[in-house]
Motif scaffolding. Structure first.
Motif, PDB file in Angstrom:
ATOM      1  N   ILE A 194       0.848  -1.191   0.000  1.00  0.00           N
ATOM      2  CA  ILE A 194       0.000   0.000   0.000  1.00  0.00           C
ATOM      3  C   ILE A 194       0.880   1.236   0.000  1.00  0.00           C
ATOM      4  N   GLU A 195       0.689   2.080  -0.984  1.00  0.00           N
ATOM      5  CA  GLU A 195       1.434   3.340  -1.032  1.00  0.00           C
ATOM      6  C   GLU A 195       0.621   4.422  -0.321  1.00  0.00           C
ATOM      7  N   ILE A 196       1.172   4.902   0.766  1.00  0.00           N
ATOM      8  CA  ILE A 196       0.480   5.907   1.565  1.00  0.00           C
ATOM      9  C   ILE A 196       0.616   7.283   0.897  1.00  0.00           C
ATOM     10  N   PRO A 197      -0.486   7.970   0.691  1.00  0.00           N
ATOM     11  CA  PRO A 197      -0.400   9.280   0.020  1.00  0.00           C
ATOM     12  C   PRO A 197       0.313  10.313   0.903  1.00  0.00           C
ATOM     13  N   THR A 198       1.034  11.206   0.275  1.00  0.00           N
ATOM     14  CA  THR A 198       1.730  12.282   0.981  1.00  0.00           C
ATOM     15  C   THR A 198       1.282  13.628   0.403  1.00  0.00           C
ATOM     16  N   ARG A 199       1.709  14.708   1.072  1.00  0.00           N
ATOM     17  CA  ARG A 199       1.396  16.073   0.633  1.00  0.00           C
ATOM     18  C   ARG A 199      -0.118  16.304   0.535  1.00  0.00           C
ATOM     19  N   LEU A 200      -0.845  15.809   1.534  1.00  0.00           N
ATOM     20  CA  LEU A 200      -2.290  15.985   1.534  1.00  0.00           C
ATOM     21  C   LEU A 200      -2.650  17.438   1.833  1.00  0.00           C
ATOM     22  N   THR A 201      -3.732  17.887   1.213  1.00  0.00           N
ATOM     23  CA  THR A 201      -4.253  19.217   1.530  1.00  0.00           C
ATOM     24  C   THR A 201      -5.031  19.137   2.839  1.00  0.00           C
ATOM     25  N   GLU A 202      -5.315  20.277   3.416  1.00  0.00           N
ATOM     26  CA  GLU A 202      -6.070  20.296   4.680  1.00  0.00           C
ATOM     27  C   GLU A 202      -7.459  19.700   4.473  1.00  0.00           C
ATOM     28  N   ASP A 203      -8.053  19.964   3.306  1.00  0.00           N
ATOM     29  CA  ASP A 203      -9.381  19.419   3.017  1.00  0.00           C
ATOM     30  C   ASP A 203      -9.325  17.893   2.930  1.00  0.00           C
ATOM     31  N   GLN A 204      -8.290  17.365   2.288  1.00  0.00           N
ATOM     32  CA  GLN A 204      -8.142  15.919   2.179  1.00  0.00           C
ATOM     33  C   GLN A 204      -7.932  15.290   3.558  1.00  0.00           C
ATOM     34  N   LYS A 205      -7.159  15.958   4.404  1.00  0.00           N
ATOM     35  CA  LYS A 205      -6.925  15.446   5.765  1.00  0.00           C
ATOM     36  C   LYS A 205      -8.234  15.387   6.553  1.00  0.00           C
ATOM     37  N   GLN A 206      -9.035  16.422   6.427  1.00  0.00           N
ATOM     38  CA  GLN A 206     -10.311  16.465   7.143  1.00  0.00           C
ATOM     39  C   GLN A 206     -11.226  15.334   6.681  1.00  0.00           C
ATOM     40  N   LYS A 207     -11.281  15.105   5.374  1.00  0.00           N
ATOM     41  CA  LYS A 207     -12.122  14.034   4.837  1.00  0.00           C
ATOM     42  C   LYS A 207     -11.623  12.660   5.290  1.00  0.00           C
ATOM     43  N   LEU A 208     -10.296  12.520   5.391  1.00  0.00           N
ATOM     44  CA  LEU A 208      -9.730  11.243   5.821  1.00  0.00           C
ATOM     45  C   LEU A 208     -10.038  10.998   7.298  1.00  0.00           C
ATOM     46  N   ARG A 209      -9.975  12.053   8.117  1.00  0.00           N
ATOM     47  CA  ARG A 209     -10.305  11.924   9.542  1.00  0.00           C
ATOM     48  C   ARG A 209     -11.789  11.568   9.706  1.00  0.00           C
ATOM     49  N   ALA A 210     -12.622  12.193   8.882  1.00  0.00           N
ATOM     50  CA  ALA A 210     -14.066  11.927   8.961  1.00  0.00           C
ATOM     51  C   ALA A 210     -14.361  10.486   8.560  1.00  0.00           C
ATOM     52  N   PHE A 211     -13.690  10.019   7.537  1.00  0.00           N
ATOM     53  CA  PHE A 211     -13.873   8.626   7.114  1.00  0.00           C
ATOM     54  C   PHE A 211     -13.391   7.666   8.196  1.00  0.00           C
ATOM     55  N   ASP A 212     -12.242   7.953   8.791  1.00  0.00           N
ATOM     56  CA  ASP A 212     -11.673   7.080   9.814  1.00  0.00           C
ATOM     57  C   ASP A 212     -12.607   6.991  11.024  1.00  0.00           C
ATOM     58  N   ALA A 213     -13.302   8.069  11.289  1.00  0.00           N
ATOM     59  CA  ALA A 213     -14.212   8.088  12.434  1.00  0.00           C
ATOM     60  C   ALA A 213     -15.409   7.172  12.210  1.00  0.00           C
ATOM     61  N   THR A 214     -15.713   6.847  10.971  1.00  0.00           N
ATOM     62  CA  THR A 214     -16.863   5.963  10.684  1.00  0.00           C
ATOM     63  C   THR A 214     -16.511   4.497  10.832  1.00  0.00           C
ATOM     64  N   LEU A 215     -15.229   4.169  10.975  1.00  0.00           N
ATOM     65  CA  LEU A 215     -14.794   2.774  11.052  1.00  0.00           C
ATOM     66  C   LEU A 215     -14.802   2.284  12.487  1.00  0.00           C
ATOM     67  N   SER A 216     -14.925   0.969  12.634  1.00  0.00           N
ATOM     68  CA  SER A 216     -14.886   0.346  13.958  1.00  0.00           C
ATOM     69  C   SER A 216     -13.947  -0.840  13.926  1.00  0.00           C
ATOM     70  N   GLU A 217     -13.817  -1.551  15.055  1.00  0.00           N
ATOM     71  CA  GLU A 217     -12.911  -2.678  15.132  1.00  0.00           C
ATOM     72  C   GLU A 217     -13.274  -3.785  14.160  1.00  0.00           C
ATOM     73  N   LYS A 218     -14.539  -3.887  13.789  1.00  0.00           N
ATOM     74  CA  LYS A 218     -14.936  -4.945  12.855  1.00  0.00           C
ATOM     75  C   LYS A 218     -14.344  -4.716  11.460  1.00  0.00           C
ATOM     76  N   ASN A 219     -13.941  -3.483  11.204  1.00  0.00           N
ATOM     77  CA  ASN A 219     -13.299  -3.198   9.913  1.00  0.00           C
ATOM     78  C   ASN A 219     -11.816  -3.560   9.907  1.00  0.00           C
ATOM     79  N   TYR A 220     -11.258  -3.852  11.095  1.00  0.00           N
ATOM     80  CA  TYR A 220      -9.831  -4.158  11.210  1.00  0.00           C
ATOM     81  C   TYR A 220      -9.652  -5.510  11.896  1.00  0.00           C
TER      82      TYR A 220
END
Length: 230
Positions: A200-226
């Protein structure tokens, strides 16, 4: 196919390999009378013995040159650069050797040319590695491709091949493509395999908007996803 340039001794073009100045020719050695060897009597504990030795006058050639060729100093041959076209067999590997008939140095006393032995050395590649007839490469996936799956292009030595990544692919998983490796040097119809390893290639140089969307997505996940983390 490849052109290589070598330096080897070849017949002098000025004297045609005789070693004698043009217009003259080698003469029969007066010491050995053209035999190249002489016999010498030696006294031993068991009496007189006959020993055959190389003629000291002509060094075994049987002839002497009174007027040496100015171009080759009487050697009859000179260092010469030559470009040779080599047809590289499919499947060769580092340290493999191949003889090229008649491209060596000329034999003595008008003998045939010897052979040239070419030793191969395979350069490193930016994408592929090799073990025998098998090839390997690492294939980067985006986080979305790894999670959702999708069609990608996998590089092979014959060109890219389409592949459908399955949903939920983890780093380190592999896919083997039979017969997509290197041909066997003894049988071109037999080929090795090509193995790709996903990461998996982790993206770099994210914009602030992209970071916010990624945090929001991560908040929707639970242990069953991992599964592994849990």
């Amino acid at each position: 196919e490849k052109d290589i340039t070598i330096t080897k001794d070849d017949l002098c073009t000025n004297c045609k390999g005789t070693g004698a100045q043009p217009g003259t020719s080698p003469e029969t050695c007066p010491t050995c009378h053209g035999q190249g060897r002489v016999q010498q009597q030696t006294q031993t504990l068991f009496g007189m013995t006959m020993v055959t030795k190389e003629c000291p006058t002509c060094q075994g050639r049987g002839t002497v040159i009174k007027s040496p060729c100015a171009a080759c100093s009487g050697r009859g041959r000179k260092p010469t650069k030559k470009t040779i076209h080599v047809k590289v067999p499919a499947g060769v590997d580092t340290a493999d050797m191949m003889p090229i008939r008649g491209e060596g140095e000329p034999g003595t006393k008008g003998g045939e040319y010897g052979d040239l032995y070419v030793e191969f050395k395979v350069k490193k590649h930016d994408v592929f590695t090799r073990k025998g007839q098998n090839t390997f490469c690492d294939v980067p996936l985006t986080m979305a491709q790894a999670a959702l799956g999708g069609e990608i292009q996998i590089p092979t030595i014959d060109g890219p091949v389409s592949y459908m990544v399955k949903e939920g692919t983890h780093p380190g998983e592999t896919h083997i493509m039979r017969g997509k490796g290197i041909p066997n040097k003894n049988s071109s119809s037999v080929r090795g395999d090509h193995t790709c390893t996903f990461y998996i290639e982790i993206p770099t140089r994210l914009t602030e908007d992209q970071k916010q969307k990624l945090r929001a997505f991560d908040a929707t996940l639970s242990e069953k996803n991992y599964a592994k983390r849990s």
